[in-house]
Design a protein around this motif. Structure first.
Motif, PDB file in Angstrom:
ATOM      1  N   SER A 127       0.856  -1.185   0.000  1.00 36.77           N
ATOM      2  CA  SER A 127       0.000   0.000   0.000  1.00 36.77           C
ATOM      3  C   SER A 127       0.895   1.238   0.000  1.00 36.77           C
ATOM      4  O   SER A 127       2.112   1.143  -0.010  1.00 36.77           O
TER       5      SER A 127
ATOM      6  N   GLU B 116      -7.112  14.706  12.216  1.00 35.48           N
ATOM      7  CA  GLU B 116      -7.172  13.332  11.713  1.00 35.48           C
ATOM      8  C   GLU B 116      -5.841  12.910  11.060  1.00 35.48           C
ATOM      9  O   GLU B 116      -5.424  11.768  11.171  1.00 35.48           O
TER      10      GLU B 116
ATOM     11  N   TYR C 144      -3.475   9.769  12.110  1.00 33.46           N
ATOM     12  CA  TYR C 144      -2.938   8.811  11.142  1.00 33.46           C
ATOM     13  C   TYR C 144      -1.421   8.693  11.273  1.00 33.46           C
ATOM     14  O   TYR C 144      -0.869   7.590  11.298  1.00 33.46           O
TER      15      TYR C 144
ATOM     16  N   HIS D  25     -10.748   3.122  14.722  1.00 38.09           N
ATOM     17  CA  HIS D  25     -12.043   3.269  14.046  1.00 38.09           C
ATOM     18  C   HIS D  25     -12.336   4.724  13.678  1.00 38.09           C
ATOM     19  O   HIS D  25     -13.256   4.985  12.913  1.00 38.09           O
TER      20      HIS D  25
ATOM     21  N   THR E  35     -10.405   7.049   8.438  1.00 38.04           N
ATOM     22  CA  THR E  35     -11.172   6.645   7.255  1.00 38.04           C
ATOM     23  C   THR E  35     -10.830   5.191   6.919  1.00 38.04           C
ATOM     24  O   THR E  35      -9.777   4.686   7.310  1.00 38.04           O
ATOM     25  N   ASP E  36     -11.717   4.524   6.174  1.00 35.43           N
ATOM     26  CA  ASP E  36     -11.497   3.121   5.791  1.00 35.43           C
ATOM     27  C   ASP E  36     -10.143   2.930   5.120  1.00 35.43           C
ATOM     28  O   ASP E  36      -9.410   1.991   5.428  1.00 35.43           O
ATOM     29  N   GLU E  37      -9.831   3.842   4.210  1.00 32.48           N
ATOM     30  CA  GLU E  37      -8.588   3.712   3.443  1.00 32.48           C
ATOM     31  C   GLU E  37      -7.367   3.781   4.360  1.00 32.48           C
ATOM     32  O   GLU E  37      -6.437   2.984   4.252  1.00 32.48           O
ATOM     33  N   ARG E  38      -7.409   4.731   5.275  1.00 35.39           N
ATOM     34  CA  ARG E  38      -6.279   4.884   6.193  1.00 35.39           C
ATOM     35  C   ARG E  38      -6.208   3.726   7.189  1.00 35.39           C
ATOM     36  O   ARG E  38      -5.126   3.314   7.577  1.00 35.39           O
ATOM     37  N   ARG E  39      -7.370   3.225   7.600  1.00 34.98           N
ATOM     38  CA  ARG E  39      -7.370   2.079   8.501  1.00 34.98           C
ATOM     39  C   ARG E  39      -6.714   0.891   7.796  1.00 34.98           C
ATOM     40  O   ARG E  39      -5.910   0.175   8.380  1.00 34.98           O
ATOM     41  N   ARG E  40      -7.059   0.719   6.515  1.00 42.29           N
ATOM     42  CA  ARG E  40      -6.436  -0.372   5.754  1.00 42.29           C
ATOM     43  C   ARG E  40      -4.924  -0.187   5.651  1.00 42.29           C
ATOM     44  O   ARG E  40      -4.172  -1.149   5.701  1.00 42.29           O
TER      45      ARG E  40
ATOM     46  N   ARG F 176     -19.764   1.232  16.605  1.00 43.59           N
ATOM     47  CA  ARG F 176     -19.779   2.696  16.421  1.00 43.59           C
ATOM     48  C   ARG F 176     -19.274   3.497  17.609  1.00 43.59           C
ATOM     49  O   ARG F 176     -19.351   4.736  17.582  1.00 43.59           O
TER      50      ARG F 176
END
Lengths: 204, 204
Positions: free
Chosen positions: A9, A65, A69, A123, A126-131, B36
């Motif tokens: 990634s 945020e 990250y 959590h 964002t989804d992308e950053r979590r991945r 959540r």
């Protein structure tokens, strides 16, 4: 970064690419987030705690945020770089396991706030950053996996299921919850004791 | 509770003392909090998700914080009761380790939401309640510690530092982050593989 070949990634920010001021901001913010939660700490407060003030702080960060990250990725990137370096410089499977073990426990001991924030606030990314954070964890696991495969090829180690490797690494990572950096046993000693557990688990 | 002799602090609510409705509320609320966050879920929503509505829900719970406390303690109380029962009913150190290992992995697999909530929201509890949760974790560790001491007395096991026991238990607890209850390897199999790691670590 020395981990380009491993990282599939987008590579996260490494300490090596970070200015001393930004590094200090990350440390101070991690301490505040760990103590009171991501949502409980404002940018003003981070500005005050770093001594920069809100205006100068925004010169170094773009958002809270982004800060979260970077906190959750910077120490993992360093850990991967260090692990990669041990993988390349030490060829004896037993000694390499001991070095990886010590380095991991010392990194955890130095980054308790960052790990607390990572586990508690993942959590909030964002989804992308979590991945991306999860991907860094996989990259780190891949270093141990390669080291164990190498030991197997040399006949020193036995094959173990991937869940056992995840478990063994969990033994280290979970320690951020109980580790006392000022406790009687220092991180290097615990790293040596954990290396013994790993070696007993994988020895042929 | 069968754990009175171990528990130094106030015993937490056990599932055995909980009505089926309350148990369902705990499970539903744990799922919502895990998905959540504690602060992101309102009492109204828990009322709807359980099919009870807000009014009837308040008949079973006194506050959202009480719910959080019960979520973080109920599964630990059950785990302690089960561990205590294994300690009393199985005297062979190796078989007992295997049974404790399986029971722990199966409990983790069944309570992934509760564990997520516990790790993420522990700081949302009052100091007193947080200490009670930590105390339950110590009580659980004490069961393994007694089992290992017993194995040492029998000459089967070697002495290990307490940090190694904490590490070995961390191997299990950390798995809530990666365990997939629908994955190819079920919790019982992983429990057996982890028992092998523990036995290799402690064998004299």
């Amino acid at each position: 970064m020395t981990t380009e070949s491993l990282t599939q990634s987008q590579p996260a920010t490494s300490h090596r690419q970070v200015s001393p001021t930004r590094l200090k901001i990350l440390q101070v913010a991690a301490g505040l987030f760990a103590a009171r939660g991501f949502s409980g700490v404002g940018v003003n407060e981070i500005g005050e705690a770093t001594g920069l003030g809100r205006g100068a702080l925004y010169y170094h960060i773009s958002s809270k945020e982004d800060l979260l990250y970077d906190i959750t990725t910077a120490y993992m990137s360093d850990l991967i770089a260090e692990g990669q370096s041990i993988l390349e410089s030490e060829s004896d499977p037993t000694l390499r396991t001991q070095k990886l073990s010590r380095a991991l426990m010392m990194a955890i001991s130095e980054h308790l706030s960052e790990m607390t924030v990572c586990f508690r606030e993942l959590h909030a990314l964002t989804d992308e950053r979590r991945r991306a954070v999860m991907s860094l964890h996989s990259d780190y696991q891949a270093i141990w996996s390669r080291s164990l495969s190498d030991g197997m090829a040399k006949g020193t180690f036995r094959p173990i299921p991937s869940t056992v490797l995840k478990g063994l690494l969990g033994m280290y990572f979970y320690s951020f919850l109980w580790l006392d950096p000022r406790g009687p046993q220092n991180a290097a000693d615990i790293g040596d004791a954990f290396a013994e557990v790993v070696l007993r688990a994988v020895r042929a």
